[in-house]
Design a protein around this motif. Structure first.
Motif, PDB file in Angstrom:
ATOM      1  N   LYS A 154       1.511  -1.110   0.298  1.00  0.00           N
ATOM      2  CA  LYS A 154       0.079   0.148  -0.285  1.00  0.00           C
ATOM      3  C   LYS A 154       1.278   1.122   0.113  1.00  0.00           C
ATOM      4  O   LYS A 154       0.306   2.060  -0.965  1.00  0.00           O
ATOM      5  CB  LYS A 154      -0.732  -0.346   1.199  1.00  0.00           C
ATOM      6  CG  LYS A 154      -1.736  -0.949   1.428  1.00  0.00           C
ATOM      7  CD  LYS A 154      -3.102  -0.665   1.979  1.00  0.00           C
ATOM      8  CE  LYS A 154      -4.367  -2.301   2.260  1.00  0.00           C
ATOM      9  NZ  LYS A 154      -4.986  -1.893   3.826  1.00  0.00           N
ATOM     10  N   GLU A 155       2.098   1.112   0.654  1.00  0.00           N
ATOM     11  CA  GLU A 155       3.008   2.658   0.727  1.00  0.00           C
ATOM     12  C   GLU A 155       3.523   3.074  -0.437  1.00  0.00           C
ATOM     13  O   GLU A 155       3.579   3.648  -0.843  1.00  0.00           O
ATOM     14  CB  GLU A 155       3.972   2.198   1.453  1.00  0.00           C
ATOM     15  CG  GLU A 155       3.803   2.109   3.419  1.00  0.00           C
ATOM     16  CD  GLU A 155       2.783   3.795   3.479  1.00  0.00           C
ATOM     17  OE1 GLU A 155       3.406   4.925   3.378  1.00  0.00           O
ATOM     18  OE2 GLU A 155       2.419   3.997   4.678  1.00  0.00           O
ATOM     19  N   LEU A 156       3.831   1.425  -2.008  1.00  0.00           N
ATOM     20  CA  LEU A 156       4.378   1.421  -2.628  1.00  0.00           C
ATOM     21  C   LEU A 156       3.654   2.016  -3.838  1.00  0.00           C
ATOM     22  O   LEU A 156       4.642   3.264  -4.619  1.00  0.00           O
ATOM     23  CB  LEU A 156       4.391   0.145  -3.422  1.00  0.00           C
ATOM     24  CG  LEU A 156       5.739   0.440  -4.356  1.00  0.00           C
ATOM     25  CD1 LEU A 156       7.214   0.711  -4.450  1.00  0.00           C
ATOM     26  CD2 LEU A 156       6.161  -1.717  -4.490  1.00  0.00           C
ATOM     27  N   GLU A 157       3.068   1.283  -3.563  1.00  0.00           N
ATOM     28  CA  GLU A 157       1.297   2.046  -4.706  1.00  0.00           C
ATOM     29  C   GLU A 157       1.754   3.514  -5.189  1.00  0.00           C
ATOM     30  O   GLU A 157       1.934   3.842  -6.435  1.00  0.00           O
ATOM     31  CB  GLU A 157       0.276   1.239  -4.256  1.00  0.00           C
ATOM     32  CG  GLU A 157      -0.396   1.450  -6.346  1.00  0.00           C
ATOM     33  CD  GLU A 157      -0.432   1.312  -7.318  1.00  0.00           C
ATOM     34  OE1 GLU A 157      -0.452   1.401  -8.050  1.00  0.00           O
ATOM     35  OE2 GLU A 157       0.063   0.070  -6.922  1.00  0.00           O
ATOM     36  N   ARG A 173      13.155   5.211  -2.643  1.00  0.00           N
ATOM     37  CA  ARG A 173      11.839   5.660  -2.329  1.00  0.00           C
ATOM     38  C   ARG A 173      11.011   4.498  -1.113  1.00  0.00           C
ATOM     39  O   ARG A 173      11.319   4.604  -0.082  1.00  0.00           O
ATOM     40  CB  ARG A 173      10.552   6.174  -2.986  1.00  0.00           C
ATOM     41  CG  ARG A 173      11.187   7.939  -2.844  1.00  0.00           C
ATOM     42  CD  ARG A 173      10.731   8.738  -1.840  1.00  0.00           C
ATOM     43  NE  ARG A 173      11.580  10.109  -2.611  1.00  0.00           N
ATOM     44  CZ  ARG A 173       9.978  11.341  -2.875  1.00  0.00           C
ATOM     45  NH1 ARG A 173       9.396  10.679  -2.983  1.00  0.00           N
ATOM     46  NH2 ARG A 173      11.265  12.406  -3.135  1.00  0.00           N
ATOM     47  N   PHE A 174      10.680   3.214  -1.870  1.00  0.00           N
ATOM     48  CA  PHE A 174      10.248   3.015  -1.479  1.00  0.00           C
ATOM     49  C   PHE A 174      11.651   1.362  -1.293  1.00  0.00           C
ATOM     50  O   PHE A 174      11.196   0.612   0.281  1.00  0.00           O
ATOM     51  CB  PHE A 174      10.569   0.996  -3.265  1.00  0.00           C
ATOM     52  CG  PHE A 174       9.630  -0.138  -2.677  1.00  0.00           C
ATOM     53  CD1 PHE A 174       8.371   0.106  -1.768  1.00  0.00           C
ATOM     54  CD2 PHE A 174      10.149  -0.977  -2.658  1.00  0.00           C
ATOM     55  CE1 PHE A 174       8.251  -1.170  -1.124  1.00  0.00           C
ATOM     56  CE2 PHE A 174       9.684  -2.262  -2.233  1.00  0.00           C
ATOM     57  CZ  PHE A 174       9.005  -2.469  -1.317  1.00  0.00           C
ATOM     58  N   MET A 175      12.427   1.174  -1.146  1.00  0.00           N
ATOM     59  CA  MET A 175      13.533   0.398  -0.183  1.00  0.00           C
ATOM     60  C   MET A 175      13.182   1.618   1.580  1.00  0.00           C
ATOM     61  O   MET A 175      13.978   1.245   2.562  1.00  0.00           O
ATOM     62  CB  MET A 175      15.497   0.366  -0.790  1.00  0.00           C
ATOM     63  CG  MET A 175      15.431   0.308  -1.776  1.00  0.00           C
ATOM     64  SD  MET A 175      14.721  -1.695  -1.183  1.00  0.00           S
ATOM     65  CE  MET A 175      14.383  -2.097  -3.102  1.00  0.00           C
ATOM     66  N   GLU A 176      13.303   2.264   1.240  1.00  0.00           N
ATOM     67  CA  GLU A 176      12.988   3.855   2.824  1.00  0.00           C
ATOM     68  C   GLU A 176      11.873   3.213   3.603  1.00  0.00           C
ATOM     69  O   GLU A 176      12.290   3.323   4.539  1.00  0.00           O
ATOM     70  CB  GLU A 176      13.317   5.002   2.359  1.00  0.00           C
ATOM     71  CG  GLU A 176      14.698   5.914   1.813  1.00  0.00           C
ATOM     72  CD  GLU A 176      14.573   7.292   1.355  1.00  0.00           C
ATOM     73  OE1 GLU A 176      13.877   7.800   1.100  1.00  0.00           O
ATOM     74  OE2 GLU A 176      15.298   7.959   0.388  1.00  0.00           O
ATOM     75  N   LYS A 177      11.285   2.918   2.913  1.00  0.00           N
ATOM     76  CA  LYS A 177      10.086   2.698   3.263  1.00  0.00           C
ATOM     77  C   LYS A 177      10.496   0.931   3.694  1.00  0.00           C
ATOM     78  O   LYS A 177       9.709   0.656   5.384  1.00  0.00           O
ATOM     79  CB  LYS A 177       8.305   2.729   2.176  1.00  0.00           C
ATOM     80  CG  LYS A 177       8.161   3.992   2.009  1.00  0.00           C
ATOM     81  CD  LYS A 177       7.574   4.603   3.134  1.00  0.00           C
ATOM     82  CE  LYS A 177       6.917   6.168   2.579  1.00  0.00           C
ATOM     83  NZ  LYS A 177       5.966   6.936   3.563  1.00  0.00           N
ATOM     84  N   LYS A 178      10.354   0.387   3.512  1.00  0.00           N
ATOM     85  CA  LYS A 178      10.986  -0.880   3.699  1.00  0.00           C
ATOM     86  C   LYS A 178      11.466  -0.929   5.029  1.00  0.00           C
ATOM     87  O   LYS A 178      11.038  -1.631   5.642  1.00  0.00           O
ATOM     88  CB  LYS A 178      11.729  -2.063   3.026  1.00  0.00           C
ATOM     89  CG  LYS A 178      11.703  -3.397   2.865  1.00  0.00           C
ATOM     90  CD  LYS A 178      12.373  -3.903   1.488  1.00  0.00           C
ATOM     91  CE  LYS A 178      13.917  -3.601   1.254  1.00  0.00           C
ATOM     92  NZ  LYS A 178      14.809  -4.639   2.881  1.00  0.00           N
TER      93      LYS A 178
END
Length: 207
Positions: free
Chosen positions: A71-74, A90-95
């Motif tokens: 959901k965060e990735l979309e 950005r996605f890796m930061e979220k992960k």
């Protein structure tokens, strides 16, 4: 019928959250079903209405984690103002942000994956949920000339499998317990991913 299903899902998630807290406080192996029953106020029959084992609770926890991360990735993928490399980072930061508070839980997850092949296969299935979004990022990067990739979907699938298969390494325990070996392994994995995408490894930080 719909209300019943929503109530069931809500209670199941509540039970997972209680179990997660115990896993983090006491450790996965030290937490018993009795501990979960005591903390949740459920009877043994009530627990088995939702889960058949402690391993199933952990599996549901990982599934919830994966769904939340997706959901965060979309919105990152849909952001027209970002190029593919920016989206990947950005996605890796979220992960990483998602994983930090669950660090100990993830360590236990990896150990269960190492000893339980059925659980490992389950985690592989969950990892496949990321193939489509990663494919979209790689496709964009290929069009932008940032990634040198001929087959985006196949590349996304192979890289995800490489990351997910880490617990199956015979040296996995060493990678967890030895900081120097852990850093070498992470650096090697980042280098492989960077080369697969055709970029400099300094441009990404996977771990």
């Amino acid at each position: 019928m719909v209300k019943t299903a929503i109530k069931y899902k809500s209670k199941k998630n509540e039970l997972v959250e209680i179990a997660e807290k115990l896993f983090l406080e006491k450790g996965y192996e030290e937490t018993s079903i009795e501990d979960i029953l005591k903390a949740s106020g459920l009877s043994k029959g009530g627990f088995y209405h939702y889960f058949k084992s402690k391993e199933e609770v952990l599996a549901e926890s990982i599934n919830n984690f994966a769904e939340s991360l997706l959901k965060e990735l979309e919105p990152i993928i849909e952001d027209q103002g970002l190029n593919a490399l920016e989206k990947l980072n950005r996605f890796m930061e979220k992960k990483i942000a998602f994983q930090k508070p669950r660090k100990e839980l993830i360590k236990y997850l990896f150990m269960v994956m190492k000893s339980d092949f059925s659980f490992y296969k389950y985690c592989l299935i969950i990892a496949q949920k990321y193939v489509d979004p990663f494919t979209r990022i790689i496709e964009q990067g290929a069009k932008e000339g940032i990634f040198k990739v001929e087959f985006p979907r196949e590349t996304a699938d192979i890289l995800l499998r490489a990351v997910t298969s880490v617990p199956q390494s015979i040296s996995f325990r060493e990678y967890i317990e030895d900081k120097t070996k852990s850093l070498k392994y992470k650096a090697s994995m980042e280098a492989i991913i960077a080369r697969a995408l055709g970029i400099d490894c300094k441009e990404i930080r996977i771990f």
